[in-house]
Scaffold this active site. Structure first.
Site, PDB file in Angstrom:
ATOM      1  N   SER A  83      -6.754 -30.379  32.659  1.00 37.46           N
ATOM      2  CA  SER A  83      -6.754 -30.206  31.200  1.00 37.46           C
ATOM      3  C   SER A  83      -7.604 -29.040  30.729  1.00 37.46           C
ATOM      4  CB  SER A  83      -7.252 -31.490  30.530  1.00 37.46           C
ATOM      5  OG  SER A  83      -8.621 -31.681  30.799  1.00 37.46           O
ATOM      6  N   THR A 193      -9.536 -31.538  27.827  1.00 45.99           N
ATOM      7  CA  THR A 193     -10.502 -30.697  27.090  1.00 45.99           C
ATOM      8  C   THR A 193     -11.932 -31.113  27.425  1.00 45.99           C
ATOM      9  OG1 THR A 193      -8.975 -30.465  25.240  1.00 45.99           O
ATOM     10  CG2 THR A 193     -11.245 -29.875  24.790  1.00 45.99           C
ATOM     11  N   THR A 211     -10.240 -25.688  26.895  1.00 45.51           N
ATOM     12  CA  THR A 211      -9.077 -26.530  27.217  1.00 45.51           C
ATOM     13  C   THR A 211      -7.878 -25.692  27.667  1.00 45.51           C
ATOM     14  OG1 THR A 211      -7.676 -28.301  26.302  1.00 45.51           O
ATOM     15  CG2 THR A 211      -8.038 -26.412  24.892  1.00 45.51           C
ATOM     16  N   ARG A 221       1.576 -22.096  21.145  1.00 45.38           N
ATOM     17  CA  ARG A 221       0.920 -23.136  20.343  1.00 45.38           C
ATOM     18  C   ARG A 221      -0.599 -23.053  20.547  1.00 45.38           C
ATOM     19  NH1 ARG A 221      -2.696 -27.624  21.730  1.00 45.38           N
ATOM     20  NH2 ARG A 221      -2.406 -29.257  20.197  1.00 45.38           N
ATOM     21  N   THR A 244     -11.794 -33.695  21.021  1.00 40.22           N
ATOM     22  CA  THR A 244     -10.720 -33.603  22.013  1.00 40.22           C
ATOM     23  C   THR A 244      -9.581 -34.509  21.549  1.00 40.22           C
ATOM     24  OG1 THR A 244     -11.599 -35.422  23.319  1.00 40.22           O
ATOM     25  CG2 THR A 244     -12.359 -33.255  23.906  1.00 40.22           C
ATOM     26  N   GLY A 245      -8.433 -34.367  22.208  1.00 45.03           N
ATOM     27  CA  GLY A 245      -7.291 -35.190  21.813  1.00 45.03           C
ATOM     28  C   GLY A 245      -6.310 -34.375  21.000  1.00 45.03           C
TER      29      GLY A 245
HETATM   30  N1  ASP Z   1      -7.429 -30.894  21.755  1.00 42.59           N
HETATM   31  C1  ASP Z   1      -6.620 -30.226  22.722  1.00 42.59           C
HETATM   32  C2  ASP Z   1      -5.493 -29.521  22.005  1.00 42.59           C
HETATM   33  O1  ASP Z   1      -4.906 -30.086  21.114  1.00 42.59           O
HETATM   34  C3  ASP Z   1      -5.995 -31.100  23.747  1.00 42.59           C
HETATM   35  C4  ASP Z   1      -6.799 -32.214  24.319  1.00 42.59           C
HETATM   36  O2  ASP Z   1      -7.971 -32.400  24.010  1.00 42.59           O
HETATM   37  O3  ASP Z   1      -6.239 -32.954  25.100  1.00 42.59           O
HETATM   38  O4  ASP Z   1      -5.171 -28.426  22.388  1.00 42.59           O
END
Ligand code: ASP
Length: 336
Positions: A83, A193, A211, A221, A244-245
């Protein structure tokens, strides 16, 4: 040094004087709590891998900026983490595109890169954007050329592990294309991330978010991680936060800025992380089928972490003069 630089440097010096003068007058250093602390958005195993070298760097260099960069680099360079950085899961075309941001509290400096290809350590490129340009964000080919000009090497970031995961995802996408499914369950798009945030013994704050972004994203993106105020924010007088997320949700709530602004109103880092999660639930009218996790650190070295939903355990860890601690089982804010 040209005239423009020296004028800008003077402006920065003026800003620093304005920032530090009243603080010194109030005896800042004696009021700051238990001195240096570094936190990251991972639990026991990765937490140790990241925070122990970060802490060693802090002890040997006395630079918290070097320390958070060292910690973030550990994950960026590790092919086992899918990630972040090298080994990250690619976009839908099979190309790894990295996002990262960095902030340094004393001058409120920021740097970031987005959709960066072929460079293993995007947070170090973000640091150079912060330190060696008068810009904040470089993207795509421009970011890559900037990194190459500074001596970074162009490398293939797609490991076999990530390539195989991407092929499986492609094969499971549709029954109406030419890719034959592998006969397994649809592949989940993992999230990852890492945020690394540090406060030094003077109470100065530094932070990084890095990330490979949403797995199998549309090329180009950009998520929350390189956006100052979304995936990372800090205010040197208050504290730091990282997210994160699902990046889109963090962007539309200015998640890290929101968290720090709640700390500015007097909330603890924990209460502020919970408030940021509640805000996301609110704007989604209570319907949440994704995860966002927020971590925060204040100037006194207090730590917070909350998430919408997600796996139990592995949530935040920190290291300070007393050693390493993993806090498992972050508060889950959304109803299942
Ligand atoms: N926050 C990150 C993103 O949207 C992805 C992640 O944390 O899994 O690019």
């Amino acid at each position: 040094m040209n005239e423009q630089w020296s004028r800008r440097d003077l402006l920065r010096l003026g800003a620093l004087t304005a920032l530090t003068a009243p603080v010194i007058a109030h005896g800042r250093s004696s009021q700051i709590g238990p001195a240096a602390t570094i936190i990251c958005s991972r639990g026991e195993a990765w937490g140790r891998k990241v925070l122990e070298p970060a802490w060693q760097t802090w002890l040997s260099s006395g630079s918290m900026l070097d320390a958070v960069e060292k910690g973030a680099n550990v994950v960026e360079l590790d092919p086992e983490d899918t990630s972040v950085g090298y080994g990250g899961l690619p976009n839908e075309d099979g190309v790894v595109e990295l996002d990262a941001s960095i902030m340094a509290g004393p001058f409120h400096q920021c740097g970031s890169v987005a959709s960066l290809q072929s460079i293993k350590t995007p947070c170090s490129v973000a640091r150079l954007v912060m330190e060696r340009t008068d810009h904040i964000m470089l993207v795509g080919e421009g970011a890559k050329q900037f990194a190459l000009a500074h001596g970074f090497k162009e490398e293939n970031l797609l490991t076999d592990k990530a390539r195989e995961a991407w092929l499986k995802w492609k094969a499971g996408l549709s029954t109406n294309d030419d890719w034959l499914p592998a006969g397994e369950k649809p592949v989940q798009r993992p999230t990852g991330t890492i945020n690394v945030l540090g406060v030094d013994d003077l109470g100065d704050l530094f932070g990084i978010t890095t990330t490979s972004g949403l797995a199998y994203k549309i090329p180009g993106r950009v998520g929350d991680s390189p956006i100052i105020g979304a995936g990372l924010y800090l205010d040197n007088e208050i504290g730091a936060a990282g997210a994160t997320g699902r990046g889109e949700e963090v962007i539309r709530t200015c998640g890290s800025f929101y968290t720090v602004s709640r700390m500015a109103q007097g909330m603890s880092p924990q209460a502020a992380c919970e408030a940021a999660c509640r805000r996301i639930i609110e704007i989604n009218r209570g319907v949440v089928d994704f995860n966002v996790k927020v971590i925060a650190l204040n100037k006194a070295g207090e730590v917070g972490c909350a998430q919408l939903q997600g796996r139990a355990g592995t949530h935040v860890s920190f290291i300070n003069g007393k050693g390493f601690t993993a806090l498992e089982g972050a508060i889950q804010m959304a109803k299942k």
